[in-house]
Write a protein that holds these residues in place. Structure first.
Motif, short mmCIF file in Angstrom:
data_model
loop_
_atom_site.label_atom_id
_atom_site.label_comp_id
_atom_site.label_asym_id
_atom_site.label_seq_id
_atom_site.Cartn_x
_atom_site.Cartn_y
_atom_site.Cartn_z
N GLN A 7 101.46 42.69 39.27
CA GLN A 7 100.89 43.76 38.91
C GLN A 7 101.53 44.93 39.53
OE1 GLN A 7 98.02 44.44 36.86
NE2 GLN A 7 98.48 46.43 37.23
N ILE A 9 101.72 48.48 41.13
CA ILE A 9 101.14 49.69 41.31
C ILE A 9 101.98 50.85 41.95
CG2 ILE A 9 99.24 48.42 42.40
CD1 ILE A 9 100.11 48.97 45.18
N LEU A 32 96.16 52.35 44.16
CA LEU A 32 94.95 51.75 43.37
C LEU A 32 95.16 50.43 42.76
CD1 LEU A 32 92.03 52.76 42.78
CD2 LEU A 32 93.00 53.56 40.70
N TRP A 33 94.27 49.60 43.03
CA TRP A 33 94.39 48.17 42.38
C TRP A 33 93.79 48.32 41.15
CZ3 TRP A 33 97.30 44.25 42.34
CH2 TRP A 33 96.84 43.16 41.68
N SER A 34 94.63 48.17 40.03
CA SER A 34 94.14 48.57 38.43
C SER A 34 94.28 47.41 37.62
CB SER A 34 95.09 49.60 37.88
OG SER A 34 96.63 49.13 38.01
N GLN A 36 92.54 43.65 36.50
CA GLN A 36 91.35 43.25 35.78
C GLN A 36 90.52 42.57 36.76
OE1 GLN A 36 89.65 44.98 33.20
NE2 GLN A 36 91.56 46.15 33.26
N PRO A 63 88.90 45.25 41.59
CA PRO A 63 89.64 46.49 40.58
C PRO A 63 89.02 47.65 41.05
CG PRO A 63 89.09 44.42 39.23
CD PRO A 63 88.39 44.19 40.74
N GLY A 64 90.14 48.77 40.84
CA GLY A 64 89.63 50.19 41.15
C GLY A 64 89.55 50.48 42.47
N GLU A 65 89.92 49.62 43.39
CA GLU A 65 89.80 49.70 44.94
C GLU A 65 90.91 50.29 45.31
OE1 GLU A 65 87.76 47.65 48.73
OE2 GLU A 65 87.90 46.47 46.99
N LYS A 66 91.08 50.87 46.48
CA LYS A 66 92.44 51.45 47.00
C LYS A 66 92.95 50.25 48.03
CE LYS A 66 94.17 54.64 50.14
NZ LYS A 66 93.98 55.86 51.40
#
Length: 177
Positions: A7, A9, A32-34, A36, A63-66
């Motif tokens: 993934q 980033i 940002l961990w994008s 799923q 997901p969505g976390e820094k």
């Protein structure tokens, strides 16, 4: 090693050095961990530009976390900390020690690099002992724990320095501190 997922980033990189503890510059990537799925906690091995640079331990990321990854030493930046002391007695018989600290950051890279440099002056818990920052270049003010922080941009292939001095004044030679 089995690759389960890849993934990409878009990280931002930061560098930090605390030369009083370790005369090294450390590199960190944040983004940002994008994906799923979450990242399970565990060990990781870090590579920068295909070169091994260290190991670390991940905490769990949703997901969505820094996401923050420590990448080890930045070999393109060298740090040297020099400290000088001068001890004397005041007219009232108190011990007075002046400390002068110079931190030299050398950027051996072909492009500028920013680094957060931190150092510390003592914080007295005894009213008979005083500590005073007498100079800081570039300017810096200690926080409640005595931590001084400079955000330095080092031009390519140059040396940049940070300097500060402080005075510790206590009671006579029989004092306990």
């Amino acid at each position: 090693t089995v690759r389960l997922h890849r993934q990409p980033i878009a990280p931002t990189f930061s560098r930090i050095s605390i030369p009083r503890l370790n005369q090294t510059v450390f590199l960190r990537a944040e983004g940002l961990w994008s994906a799923q799925a979450p990242i399970a906690p565990g060990n990781y091995t870090a590579f920068v530009d295909g070169e091994y640079c260290g190991k670390g331990v991940f905490k769990a990321f949703q997901p969505g976390e820094k996401l923050s990854v420590d990448l080890g030493r930045d070999e393109g930046l060298k740090v040297k900390r020099q400290e000088k002391r001068f001890h004397e007695k005041t007219l009232t018989g108190k011990d007075k020690t002046t400390y002068g600290v110079t931190i030299i950051i050398e950027n051996t890279r072909g492009q500028p690099a920013s680094v957060s440099v931190k150092d510390q002056i003592p914080v007295s818990q005894d009213e008979k002992v005083s500590v005073e920052l007498t100079a800081a270049d570039p300017k810096a003010q200690p926080d409640k724990d005595g931590i001084l922080t400079w955000e330095i941009t080092c031009p390519a292939n140059t040396k940049t320095s940070v300097a500060f001095s402080f005075v510790v004044v206590g009671i006579g030679p029989d004092s306990i501190w």
